[in-house]
Design a protein around this motif. Structure first.
Motif, PDB file in Angstrom:
ATOM      1  N   LYS A   1      -1.512   4.472   0.777  1.00  0.00           N
ATOM      2  CA  LYS A   1      -2.967   4.512   0.610  1.00  0.00           C
ATOM      3  C   LYS A   1      -3.624   3.468   1.509  1.00  0.00           C
ATOM      4  O   LYS A   1      -2.947   2.612   2.086  1.00  0.00           O
ATOM      5  CB  LYS A   1      -3.337   4.251  -0.847  1.00  0.00           C
ATOM      6  CG  LYS A   1      -2.999   2.840  -1.308  1.00  0.00           C
ATOM      7  CD  LYS A   1      -3.559   2.553  -2.676  1.00  0.00           C
ATOM      8  CE  LYS A   1      -3.307   1.107  -3.099  1.00  0.00           C
ATOM      9  NZ  LYS A   1      -3.979   0.098  -2.240  1.00  0.00           N
ATOM     10  N   ASP A   2      -4.959   3.533   1.599  1.00  0.00           N
ATOM     11  CA  ASP A   2      -5.668   2.481   2.325  1.00  0.00           C
ATOM     12  C   ASP A   2      -5.850   1.277   1.400  1.00  0.00           C
ATOM     13  O   ASP A   2      -5.593   1.352   0.192  1.00  0.00           O
ATOM     14  CB  ASP A   2      -7.005   2.989   2.870  1.00  0.00           C
ATOM     15  CG  ASP A   2      -7.937   3.499   1.770  1.00  0.00           C
ATOM     16  OD1 ASP A   2      -7.861   2.981   0.632  1.00  0.00           O
ATOM     17  OD2 ASP A   2      -8.724   4.418   2.034  1.00  0.00           O
ATOM     18  N   SER A   3      -6.270   0.163   1.957  1.00  0.00           N
ATOM     19  CA  SER A   3      -6.363  -1.069   1.160  1.00  0.00           C
ATOM     20  C   SER A   3      -7.625  -1.126   0.290  1.00  0.00           C
ATOM     21  O   SER A   3      -7.721  -1.953  -0.605  1.00  0.00           O
ATOM     22  CB  SER A   3      -6.316  -2.299   2.084  1.00  0.00           C
ATOM     23  OG  SER A   3      -7.283  -2.165   3.116  1.00  0.00           O
ATOM     24  N   GLU A   4      -8.588  -0.212   0.534  1.00  0.00           N
ATOM     25  CA  GLU A   4      -9.836  -0.241  -0.245  1.00  0.00           C
ATOM     26  C   GLU A   4      -9.668   0.328  -1.657  1.00  0.00           C
ATOM     27  O   GLU A   4     -10.384  -0.035  -2.574  1.00  0.00           O
ATOM     28  CB  GLU A   4     -10.942   0.568   0.463  1.00  0.00           C
ATOM     29  CG  GLU A   4     -11.567  -0.121   1.665  1.00  0.00           C
ATOM     30  CD  GLU A   4     -10.713  -0.030   2.914  1.00  0.00           C
ATOM     31  OE1 GLU A   4     -10.264   1.085   3.227  1.00  0.00           O
ATOM     32  OE2 GLU A   4     -10.464  -1.064   3.549  1.00  0.00           O
ATOM     33  N   ASN A   5      -8.733   1.261  -1.816  1.00  0.00           N
ATOM     34  CA  ASN A   5      -8.535   1.909  -3.129  1.00  0.00           C
ATOM     35  C   ASN A   5      -7.339   1.294  -3.848  1.00  0.00           C
ATOM     36  O   ASN A   5      -6.304   1.058  -3.239  1.00  0.00           O
ATOM     37  CB  ASN A   5      -8.307   3.412  -2.926  1.00  0.00           C
ATOM     38  CG  ASN A   5      -9.554   4.131  -2.455  1.00  0.00           C
ATOM     39  OD1 ASN A   5     -10.356   4.571  -3.256  1.00  0.00           O
ATOM     40  ND2 ASN A   5      -9.736   4.231  -1.139  1.00  0.00           N
ATOM     41  N   THR A   6      -7.489   1.059  -5.142  1.00  0.00           N
ATOM     42  CA  THR A   6      -6.421   0.423  -5.916  1.00  0.00           C
ATOM     43  C   THR A   6      -5.465   1.468  -6.487  1.00  0.00           C
ATOM     44  O   THR A   6      -5.846   2.626  -6.702  1.00  0.00           O
ATOM     45  CB  THR A   6      -7.003  -0.401  -7.090  1.00  0.00           C
ATOM     46  OG1 THR A   6      -7.643   0.506  -8.008  1.00  0.00           O
ATOM     47  CG2 THR A   6      -8.012  -1.424  -6.594  1.00  0.00           C
TER      48      THR A   6
ATOM     49  N   GLY B   1      -8.412   7.991  -0.626  1.00  0.00           N
ATOM     50  CA  GLY B   1      -7.654   6.762  -0.342  1.00  0.00           C
ATOM     51  C   GLY B   1      -6.249   7.006   0.169  1.00  0.00           C
ATOM     52  O   GLY B   1      -5.644   6.129   0.775  1.00  0.00           O
TER      53      GLY B   1
ATOM     54  N   ASP C   1       0.805  -1.224   0.000  1.00  0.00           N
ATOM     55  CA  ASP C   1       0.000   0.000   0.000  1.00  0.00           C
ATOM     56  C   ASP C   1       0.840   1.277   0.000  1.00  0.00           C
ATOM     57  O   ASP C   1       0.329   2.356   0.275  1.00  0.00           O
ATOM     58  CB  ASP C   1      -0.954   0.000   1.207  1.00  0.00           C
ATOM     59  CG  ASP C   1      -2.109  -0.978   1.017  1.00  0.00           C
ATOM     60  OD1 ASP C   1      -2.546  -1.145  -0.131  1.00  0.00           O
ATOM     61  OD2 ASP C   1      -2.559  -1.570   2.013  1.00  0.00           O
TER      62      ASP C   1
END
Length: 217
Positions: free
Chosen positions: A65-70, A50, A12
Motif C-alpha cells: 500500500k501507499d504510506s498515506e493509508n493505514t 491505497g 507498507d
C-alpha cells in the motif's frame, strides 16, 4: 477459511496466507490496474484505496500500500476479498495463457547460457528465491556482465520492492553467496524500472528542497 498475516521487512507490505495454494509454482506481480486485468483477484484488490501492488507467491499474496493509508483501514477490505475469492474456488487467472505469461521465466536455464550464467540462475532459483519468499518477495535475474564488470543484475519484487532493507539483503546475503560459489561474480546490483527511477529522483529533489528551506538564512 482462516487467513493468516505475516509482517514483512517493508512496513507498507503485508503477507496474507490463505491456507490454500495461490500460484502453486512460480510468482506473479501486478503494479497497476492494466497488468491486474489478467487476474480477477488482483483487479479487485487493486480497487481498494491505497493499494499499489499485488504479488502472488506459491501459497501467499503480498499486498503493498501507499504510506498515506493505514493497515487498520486497508486490511479488513483485503481480508474480505481474499476470503470471498478463495472460498469460491474461482480461477486465479482468466486463462492458462495469461497465467503462463505472468510467471517469471528469468531463472530458466537456456541452451545459450554459459556455465557461469547457468550456475547463477541455479543458485537464485534454489537458494535465494525461497529465502526471499519467506519475507513475501521475490528476485528476478536481469543479466550478468561476463566480459566486463562481473556484476550480476537483479530486480527485487513484492515486499522487497522499495524496502529500506533491500540493499542490505542484496549486499550481505545475495552478493556474498554468489561471490562465494562463483568466482567470476564480482558483485550484485539492483536494476530499477523507469517509474522507480523517476520516483526516487523526485523524492531526492523533494528532500533537497526541504533541506534548503530548513537551513537558517
Amino acid at each position: 477459511m482462516f487467513i493468516q498475516t505475516e509482517n514483512t521487512p517493508n512496513d507498507d507490505s503485508l503477507k496474507f496466507i490463505p491456507g490454500v495454494p495461490v500460484m502453486g509454482d512460480g510468482t506473479a506481480e501486478f503494479l497497476d490496474t492494466r497488468s491486474a486485468l489478467s487476474s480477477p483477484l488482483a483487479i479487485r484488490l487493486m480497487g481498494i484505496e491505497g493499494v499499489k501492488g499485488i504479488f502472488y507467491g506459491p501459497d501467499f499474496v503480498t499486498v503493498s500500500k501507499d504510506s498515506e493509508n493505514t493497515w487498520a483501514v486497508v486490511k479488513p477490505e483485503i481480508y474480505s476479498i481474499l476470503m470471498e475469492f478463495f472460498s469460491s474456488g474461482q480461477a486465479l487467472f482468466r486463462s492458462q495463457e495469461e497465467r503462463d505469461n505472468a510467471g517469471p521465466q528469468d531463472t530458466k536455464i537456456l541452451d545459450t547460457d554459459s556455465d557461469t550464467v547457468a550456475m547463477i540462475k541455479e543458485l537464485l532459483e534454489t537458494r535465494v528465491r525461497p529465502a526471499i519468499m519467506e519475507d513475501g518477495g521475490d528476485i528476478e535475474f536481469r543479466g550478468f556482465d561476463e566480459e566486463g564488470s562481473g556484476l550480476v543484475q537483479v530486480k527485487l519484487k513484492g515486499s522487497c520492492r522499495g524496502c529500506d532493507s533491500s540493499t542490505v539483503t542484496l549486499k550481505s546475503g545475495i552478493e556474498r553467496m554468489l561471490m562465494h560459489y562463483i568466482p567470476e561474480v564480482k558483485g550484485v546490483e539492483q536494476v530499477l524500472d523507469q517509474e522507480e527511477e523517476i520516483a526516487i529522483d523526485e523524492f531526492n529533489k523533494l528532500e533537497q528542497r526541504l533541506g534548503e528551506k530548513a537551513r537558517p538564512k
